[in-house]
Design a protein around this motif. Structure first.
Motif, PDB file in Angstrom:
ATOM      1  N   MET A   1     -36.091  45.557  13.332  1.00  0.00           N
ATOM      2  CA  MET A   1     -35.422  46.882  14.251  1.00  0.00           C
ATOM      3  C   MET A   1     -36.479  48.107  14.486  1.00  0.00           C
ATOM      4  N   SER A   2     -36.716  48.462  15.494  1.00  0.00           N
ATOM      5  CA  SER A   2     -37.713  49.492  15.877  1.00  0.00           C
ATOM      6  C   SER A   2     -37.312  50.828  15.267  1.00  0.00           C
ATOM      7  N   THR A   3     -38.164  51.501  14.901  1.00  0.00           N
ATOM      8  CA  THR A   3     -37.823  53.014  14.535  1.00  0.00           C
ATOM      9  C   THR A   3     -38.164  53.890  15.709  1.00  0.00           C
ATOM     10  N   HIS A   4     -38.812  53.676  16.513  1.00  0.00           N
ATOM     11  CA  HIS A   4     -39.098  54.233  17.799  1.00  0.00           C
ATOM     12  C   HIS A   4     -37.842  54.798  18.564  1.00  0.00           C
ATOM     13  N   THR A   5     -37.817  55.983  18.745  1.00  0.00           N
ATOM     14  CA  THR A   5     -36.597  56.342  19.688  1.00  0.00           C
ATOM     15  C   THR A   5     -37.307  56.766  21.065  1.00  0.00           C
ATOM     16  N   VAL A  58     -45.009  60.074  20.627  1.00  0.00           N
ATOM     17  CA  VAL A  58     -44.255  61.310  20.579  1.00  0.00           C
ATOM     18  C   VAL A  58     -43.269  61.145  19.678  1.00  0.00           C
ATOM     19  N   GLU A  59     -43.199  61.727  18.446  1.00  0.00           N
ATOM     20  CA  GLU A  59     -42.029  61.281  17.363  1.00  0.00           C
ATOM     21  C   GLU A  59     -40.891  62.039  17.914  1.00  0.00           C
ATOM     22  N   LEU A  60     -39.853  61.510  18.248  1.00  0.00           N
ATOM     23  CA  LEU A  60     -38.386  61.934  18.425  1.00  0.00           C
ATOM     24  C   LEU A  60     -37.543  61.886  17.302  1.00  0.00           C
ATOM     25  N   THR A  61     -37.560  62.945  16.530  1.00  0.00           N
ATOM     26  CA  THR A  61     -36.859  62.824  15.323  1.00  0.00           C
ATOM     27  C   THR A  61     -35.262  63.291  15.441  1.00  0.00           C
ATOM     28  N   HIS A  99     -31.978  54.220  21.486  1.00  0.00           N
ATOM     29  CA  HIS A  99     -32.498  54.557  22.890  1.00  0.00           C
ATOM     30  C   HIS A  99     -31.466  55.702  23.364  1.00  0.00           C
ATOM     31  N   TYR A 100     -31.718  56.489  24.044  1.00  0.00           N
ATOM     32  CA  TYR A 100     -31.046  57.548  24.843  1.00  0.00           C
ATOM     33  C   TYR A 100     -31.229  57.508  26.118  1.00  0.00           C
TER      34      TYR A 100
END
Length: 117
Positions: A1-5, A58-61, A99-100
């Protein structure tokens, strides 16, 4: 599973029944004091979409974010009067790996948005 948002958007001009092309969009993170830091920007394509707003670096936390759509130029280019110059949508990212998709249904005197898929 990806941790990238990831974040995408789609702007539809409901008055014309067509995608809204060439709409500038900015993505900002909003801190607890209400100050916004711009993280990324894009322009809707001919299908009214920005498929991915932030680059992979770009980290989207978790936190509050804002998408701002600069619609003044879009309406001016088609010589239509509009009540809105800019539309900003604030939303919350709950955690990593999601994903948003934030669509904007647009007309000169109203708009709607929702969390898409």
């Amino acid at each position: 599973m990806s941790t990238h948002t990831t974040i995408s958007t789609h702007v539809l001009d409901t008055a014309l029944g067509a995608p809204a092309a060439d709409v500038p969009v900015t993505l900002a993170r909003v801190d607890g004091g209400g100050d916004a830091t711009v993280l990324a920007s894009g322009v809707t394509n001919t299908d009214g979409r920005v498929p991915e707003l932030a680059d992979a670096d770009v980290e989207l936390t978790a936190g509050c974010y804002r998408l701002c759509f600069d619609v003044a130029g879009y309406f001016a280019s088609s010589r239509r009067e509009s009540f809105y110059a800019e539309i900003c949508v604030s939303f919350t990212i709950a955690g990593a790996g999601q994903h948003y998709h934030v669509p904007l249904l647009l007309s000169p005197f109203g708009y709607a948005t929702y969390r898409g898929s």
